[in-house]
Design an enzyme around this catalytic site. Sequence first.
Site, mmCIF file in Angstrom:
data_model
loop_
_atom_site.group_PDB
_atom_site.id
_atom_site.type_symbol
_atom_site.label_atom_id
_atom_site.label_comp_id
_atom_site.label_asym_id
_atom_site.label_seq_id
_atom_site.Cartn_x
_atom_site.Cartn_y
_atom_site.Cartn_z
ATOM 1 N N GLY A 1 0.895 -1.219 0.076
ATOM 2 C CA GLY A 1 0.050 -0.089 -0.009
ATOM 3 C C GLY A 1 0.695 1.182 -0.021
ATOM 4 N N GLY B 1 -0.427 6.242 1.131
ATOM 5 C CA GLY B 1 1.068 5.602 0.381
ATOM 6 C C GLY B 1 2.232 6.352 0.835
ATOM 7 C CG ASP C 1 -0.434 -8.718 6.294
ATOM 8 O OD1 ASP C 1 -1.127 -8.956 7.158
ATOM 9 O OD2 ASP C 1 0.000 -7.368 6.270
#
Length: 491
Positions: free
Chosen positions: A92, A126, A252
């Site tokens: 991201g 981001g 993750d």
Amino acid sequence: MSSWTSLRLSTRFASLPSAFYSQVSPTPLENSRFIAWNEPLALQLGFAPEAHLDAEIKQALSGDAIVSPCQPLAMKYAGHQFGVYNPDLGDGRGLLLGEITAQNGEVFDLHIKGAGLTPYSRMGDGRAVLRSTIREYLCSEAMSGLGIATTRALGMLVSDTPVYREKTEPGALLIRAATSHIRFGHFEHFFYTNQIDHLTLLADKVIEWYWPELSNQAKPYVAMFERIVDNTALMIAKWQAYGFAHGVMNTDNMSVLGQTFDYGPFAFLDDYEPSFICNHSDYQGRYAFDQQPRVALWNLSALAHALSPLIEHQDLEQALANYETLLGRYYSAQMRSKLGLVSAAPQDSELFDDMFTLLADNHTDYTRFFRALSSVDQDDTQAVIDLFIDRDRARAWLERYLARAALELNGAGELLSDEQRCLAMRKVNPKYILRNYLAQIAIDKAEQGDYSEVQHLAALLANPYDEQPSHDVYANLPPSWGKKMEISCSS
């Protein structure tokens, strides 16, 4: 002066099908400039010292320009976050630029973190803020210095781009080098979306890129999973032995190579507190320090489920069943090394258990205790005893320990001297660790434009076992405000 074309660059992940990633151009930061450059790592990768980097290299690494052969991409993956499956994950705020072959032939990913929006940014911007970038830069290098498998930090930039968190902060960018960015969540994504062909391809590439010798096994995928289990057990054993709390062990954030990955709300223990929680968002204590071995097994089980189309159930179960044995073996070896005990004796388990109970009951500083124990050949044993509130109890345990240690033999079959034992112990018991308050002081100075403390800490923590008398203040106990700091994921 090194040039971009002189580097050994490739784009092997970008050669995979588009389902593995989205191609994304970095969004340049305003007036970005280097504030840290990891010269020892840079030289290993073929870069020059910062002063001799050409403009093209700086543009490529800062995200200001896409320079061939780079094909920046955001990886797509999924994962279990706090035990709940989330399909909408991916890079991201980070982009994989490509791969670089080091001087020794090892291949590293070149990755920039804080490079702007990607299709997987969800509600984020981001970006990375200066404080979180400093924390990851320092901790990844501190872990490397300790000898714990980790991603590495090649460089760090700051900018004039404002980033909005709890307050407005300067946007920053981390240049990360890692042997792999493949996570458990990559396999989960393809499994839960029923993309079995891509799941198979991913497993094939993991074997080809990292463990090519496994391709000759009768069951290569089983051998791959066994290797992941083994590497994870070793990583967790080292975390527990060195008092490291990761804080957000989502699937993750689990590397298939067993490397410490994605530094967020981490902490090294100050006082020994087994149930210590470093992440202020971890309301249930799922990722508390003493829960990390259990969570790693849970995560491996989630990975096993994702690999079930490729591996028979009984093979997965057997590999998972080996985890606790491997973890126990690795952890025992770590702790014996820290205590200077080579052989095993019947009374050792009780000695170890009593030590941990003593540390916890007295709120004793974990790192200082082991370093003091490693110096009884140089200092009076009182230096160890003075670390405890209950000194009589500490003295009694220390007498038992020293009597046990006196039974050890060296390689020649002779009794191991205090000097020999302690010299070996000082090579595995650090004097310096990245305490959160030290990172915070460096962050506070950096936010005022002074980056010298970041560079100073990075150099100090690269050699955490060495005596560095002029820096002894960094080995002191933390001040009251700096103990048991809880950190957020954006910190």
